[in-house]
Write a protein that holds these residues in place. Structure first.
Motif, short mmCIF file in Angstrom:
data_model
loop_
_atom_site.label_atom_id
_atom_site.label_comp_id
_atom_site.label_asym_id
_atom_site.label_seq_id
_atom_site.Cartn_x
_atom_site.Cartn_y
_atom_site.Cartn_z
N GLY A 50 -102.58 52.43 43.71
CA GLY A 50 -101.55 52.99 44.58
C GLY A 50 -101.96 52.83 46.02
N VAL A 51 -101.06 53.18 46.94
CA VAL A 51 -101.36 53.05 48.37
C VAL A 51 -102.40 54.07 48.76
CG1 VAL A 51 -99.07 52.14 48.88
CG2 VAL A 51 -99.48 54.61 49.02
N ARG A 52 -102.92 53.94 49.96
CA ARG A 52 -103.97 54.83 50.44
C ARG A 52 -103.48 56.28 50.43
NH1 ARG A 52 -100.86 53.10 54.23
NH2 ARG A 52 -100.29 54.47 55.97
N GLY A 53 -104.39 57.17 50.11
CA GLY A 53 -104.13 58.60 50.28
C GLY A 53 -103.22 59.26 49.29
N LEU A 163 -113.95 54.83 35.30
CA LEU A 163 -112.77 55.20 36.09
C LEU A 163 -112.74 54.33 37.34
CD1 LEU A 163 -113.09 59.11 35.92
CD2 LEU A 163 -111.86 57.62 34.36
N PHE A 164 -111.72 53.49 37.44
CA PHE A 164 -111.61 52.57 38.57
C PHE A 164 -110.46 53.02 39.48
CE2 PHE A 164 -113.01 49.33 35.21
CZ PHE A 164 -114.35 49.55 35.50
N ALA A 165 -110.64 52.77 40.78
CA ALA A 165 -109.57 53.05 41.76
C ALA A 165 -109.43 51.85 42.68
CB ALA A 165 -109.89 54.30 42.57
N THR A 166 -108.20 51.49 43.01
CA THR A 166 -107.98 50.34 43.89
C THR A 166 -106.63 50.44 44.59
OG1 THR A 166 -107.79 47.92 44.00
CG2 THR A 166 -107.00 48.98 42.00
N THR A 167 -106.59 49.92 45.81
CA THR A 167 -105.32 49.81 46.54
C THR A 167 -104.69 48.44 46.36
OG1 THR A 167 -106.57 49.18 48.50
CG2 THR A 167 -105.94 51.50 48.30
N GLU A 168 -105.45 47.48 45.81
CA GLU A 168 -104.97 46.11 45.68
C GLU A 168 -105.18 45.63 44.25
OE1 GLU A 168 -105.75 43.40 49.00
OE2 GLU A 168 -106.78 45.05 50.00
N SER A 223 -98.47 59.21 51.98
CA SER A 223 -99.90 59.45 51.81
C SER A 223 -100.24 60.88 52.20
CB SER A 223 -100.71 58.47 52.67
OG SER A 223 -102.07 58.86 52.73
N ALA A 224 -100.77 61.65 51.24
CA ALA A 224 -101.15 63.03 51.54
C ALA A 224 -102.32 63.07 52.52
CB ALA A 224 -101.51 63.76 50.24
N ARG A 225 -103.28 62.17 52.34
CA ARG A 225 -104.44 62.18 53.24
C ARG A 225 -104.04 61.85 54.67
NH1 ARG A 225 -107.81 58.52 50.84
NH2 ARG A 225 -107.08 56.81 52.14
N ASP A 226 -103.19 60.82 54.84
CA ASP A 226 -102.73 60.48 56.19
C ASP A 226 -101.98 61.64 56.81
OD1 ASP A 226 -103.83 58.06 55.64
OD2 ASP A 226 -102.02 56.88 55.99
N GLY A 227 -101.14 62.30 56.01
CA GLY A 227 -100.36 63.41 56.52
C GLY A 227 -101.25 64.57 56.95
#
Length: 536
Positions: A50-53, A163-168, A223-227
Motif C-alpha cells: 500500500g501507499v506510505r503511511g 511478514l513483508f511490507a512494501t510500497t512497490e 496516509s495516517a502517518r502523513d496526516g
C-alpha cells in the motif's frame, strides 16, 4: 534531584495503532486475518502492500503480537485481539522481543543479509510461539537475495513466519508473491482521517476547527502517518488560546500554502466570465498571500472535477463542504456542458504540468489561465459546423466564453460538390483516399459536413475509420460519415466509365465511322477519339 521530563514523541509514533481495533480504514483485511486465526489457517508468509503511511509495518507488528500473545493469564493462544499486557505483547510493542526480528531491506539488500536469516530459521524460537521476521520495503532486496530466500520462504519450519511490507509491490518477483498471503492496505478515506485526528487533538488537549482537520485529512492523501505529521506541525504553528492551542483552518491553509476554497471558486467564476483583468489581479492576490501557483492550478482542477461529478449525478457532499460551495457546484453543473468541462480539464492539466516545470511559476500560471479562459469554452468544430449550417451566430458553449471567430463564412466554403471534395484531398496530398472516394464510394447524400454512402465491393474495410479524421484535417470541420441503404448514385468511376461507353456508342453510330468500319473490318476505334469526344 528530580527526574528529567520524558522526551516528546511525535504524534505519528505516539498514536501508532496498538490493536487491530485502532487500525483505521482496513476493515476487510482485519476480518480476513481474524477468520484465518480463528480457523487455524495461518499462512507462513504475509505481504502487506500500500501507499506510505497506511499502516503496513504497524500491521506486521500487530500480526506478530496476535500470533505470539499468551493472554493476561499466560494460557491464551493466537488471537485477533492480543491482550497487550502479556510479556510477548509488551516486548513486541517496545521492539525488544528476541524472536521478532525487524529488518529494513533498504539498508540490508544483499544476499549475505538473507543468508543470516536462512541460517537462523533452523533454530526454534527462544521464548515465543513463533519466530517472526518482519522485512520492511522488501522490494529493495537484490535479485540474488530474493533467489536465496525462495526455498526457505516456500517451506519454512513450522515455528517461523515471514511478514513483508512494501510500497512497490510491482518490484517484488512473482515467485515471491506466489508464496505469500497478500493484503492490499487501502488509502484511508479523508472523513475517517478527520475523525481520527479529532480524537488525537482531544487526547492532546488541543482545540481544532473541524475545517482545519478536514484540510489536514485532504492534504494527507490517505496516509495516517502523513496526516499526523501535518497535525503535529499545525499544533506547533497554532496560536495559544485560553490555556490551549487552537488549530484554525486559516492557519492550516497558511502553513500548507493552500488556497482558500472560496478564493478558488471566485477564480473559476472569473475564468468562466472571461474577466481578464480581474482574473490576473485575483491570481496575484493569492500569490501574495503565499499560495503556490501549483496549488492554485490544483485547486482549480479539483473544482472542475467536482463540477463534472455533480453534472454526472454523483453526490459528492461531505461534512466539510459549505452550503456556498454546494450551490456553486450545482449552478455550474446546470450551465456548463460536458464537452466544455472536458476541455477545461485538459487545459488545466496541461497548465499544471507547465507550471510544475516552469522557471517562472507565477508567470506560467497566469499564461496558462489566460489560455484556459480564451480556449476552454469555445465550441468544438462539430458545434461550429452545426451553427453555420443553421445560419446562427457562433455562440460560446459556456458562461462568459469568448465568441468563436474562425474567419469562416457560411457552409458554402466547404467543398460544394463531391468532386470538389475529392479535388481537395488530391491537393492536400491524400491521393489514396481521394482515389477510394472516386472509385468505390457511391453517394446516397452529400450535404457538407455530412456524407451518406454505399460502399462498392472494392472499398477497404477500414475506410470509415480513415476518412473521418482525414475530412477534419482537410476541411477543418468535423464530418458525419455513415453507410446507408438508401438509393445511391453510381461511383464517379462508374459514371465516367458509363460516359465513355455512351460516347463510344455515339461515335460508332455516326455514318462516317460506320462506312469506315465497313470498309476496314479489322479497324478499331482509338481511345483518344473517345476521350476527345467525351471532352467535347
Amino acid at each position: 534531584m528530580s527526574d528529567s521530563p520524558q522526551p516528546y514523541r511525535v504524534l505519528a509514533r505516539k498514536y501508532r495503532p496498538r490493536s487491530f481495533h485502532e487500525l483505521i480504514g482496513q476493515d476487510a483485511m482485519v476480518q480476513t486475518l481474524g477468520n484465518a486465526i480463528r480457523r487455524g489457517r495461518l499462512a507462513h508468509a504475509f505481504l502487506m502492500t500500500g501507499v506510505r503511511g497506511v499502516g503496513k509495518t504497524s500491521t506486521a507488528r500487530l500480526i506478530a503480537k496476535a500470533l505470539n500473545c499468551i493472554g493476561a493469564d499466560g494460557q491464551g493462544g493466537p488471537t485477533i485481539d492480543p491482550c497487550g499486557v502479556c510479556e510477548p505483547c509488551t516486548a513486541i510493542a517496545e521492539g525488544r522481543h528476541i524472536d521478532v526480528v525487524e529488518m529494513d531491506a533498504a539498508s540490508h539488500t544483499g544476499v549475505d543479509d538473507v543468508r543470516e536469516i536462512i541460517e537462523a530459521v533452523r533454530y526454534a524460537a527462544v521464548s515465543a510461539r513463533y519466530k517472526i521476521y518482519i522485512i520492511d520495503e522488501v522490494h529493495m532486496l537484490s535479485k540474488n537475495a530474493f533467489n536465496a530466500l525462495l526455498k526457505t520462504l516456500e517451506e519454512p519450519p513450522a515455528h517461523v513466519k515471514f511478514l513483508f511490507a512494501t510500497t512497490e509491490v510491482n518490484k517484488v518477483p512473482v515467485t515471491v508473491l506466489s508464496r505469500c498471503q497478500r493484503f492490499d492496505l487501502r488509502r484511508i478515506p479523508a472523513d475517517l482521517l478527520a475523525s481520527h485526528f479529532a480524537h488525537v487533538v482531544e487526547a492532546e488537549q488541543v482545540a481544532a476547527e473541524p475545517d482545519a482537520l478536514s484540510l489536514i485529512a485532504q492534504a494527507a492523501e490517505g496516509s495516517a502517518r502523513d496526516g499526523l505529521s501535518i497535525l503535529d506541525q499545525a499544533i506547533a504553528h497554532a496560536e495559544m488560546g485560553e490555556g490551549e492551542p487552537v488549530v484554525t483552518a486559516a492557519q492550516v491553509r497558511d502553513m500548507l500554502g493552500l488556497s482558500d476554497r472560496g478564493a478558488v471558486r471566485r477564480l473559476l467564476g472569473l475564468l468562466l466570465a472571461g474577466d481578464t483583468a480581474a482574473l490576473l489581479v485575483a491570481v496575484r492576490d493569492q500569490y501574495a498571500l503565499g499560495v503556490e501557483p501549483l496549488a492554485l492550478m490544483r485547486g482549480l482542477m479539483e473544482l472542475v472535477h467536482a463540477v463534472t461529478l455533480v453534472k454526472a449525478g454523483r453526490d459528492i457532499a461531505s461534512p466539510g463542504q459549505s452550503a456556498e460551495e454546494r450551490d456553486a457546484l450545482a449552478d455550474w453543473a446546470s450551465q456548463i456542458g460536458f464537452a466544455p468541462l472536458h476541455r477545461l480539464w485538459q487545459l488545466l492539466v496541461k497548465g499544471h504540468d507547465e507550471v510544475a516545470s516552469a522557471v517562472l511559476p507565477i508567470e506560467s500560471c497566469e499564461m496558462a489561465l489566460l489560455r484556459v479562459m480564451h480556449a476552454a469554452t469555445m465550441p468544438d468544430p462539430g458545434e461550429i459546423a452545426r451553427m453555420l449550417r443553421e445560419g446562427g451566430p457562433l455562440a460560446a458553449a459556456a458562461p462568459g466564453a469568448v465568441a468563436a471567430t474562425t474567419g469562416a463564412g457560411p457552409a458554402a466554403q466547404l467543398p460544394a460538390t463531391f468532386p470538389d471534395l475529392i479535388e481537395a484531398f488530391w491537393q492536400r496530398g491524400k491521393g489514396q483516399l481521394a482515389q477510394e472516394l472516386h472509385d468505390s464510394v457511391a453517394l446516397v447524400r452529400y450535404a457538407p459536413p455530412e456524407i451518406d454512402y454505399r460502399a462498392a465491393p472494392s472499398l477497404s474495410a477500414d475506410f470509415a475509420a480513415r476518412i473521418v479524421p482525414a475530412l477534419k484535417e482537410v476541411t477543418g470541420v468535423a464530418w458525419r460519415v455513415a453507410q446507408s441503404d438508401g438509393e445511391a448514385q453510381p461511383t464517379l468511376l462508374a459514371q465516367e466509365q458509363a460516359a465513355q461507353a455512351n460516347a463510344r456508342a455515339t461515335i460508332l453510330e455516326t455514318p462516317v465511322v460506320k462506312a469506315a468500319m465497313a470498309a476496314f473490318p479489322d479497324a478499331e476505334l482509338d481511345d483518344r477519339l473517345e476521350q476527345w469526344s467525351v471532352g467535347q
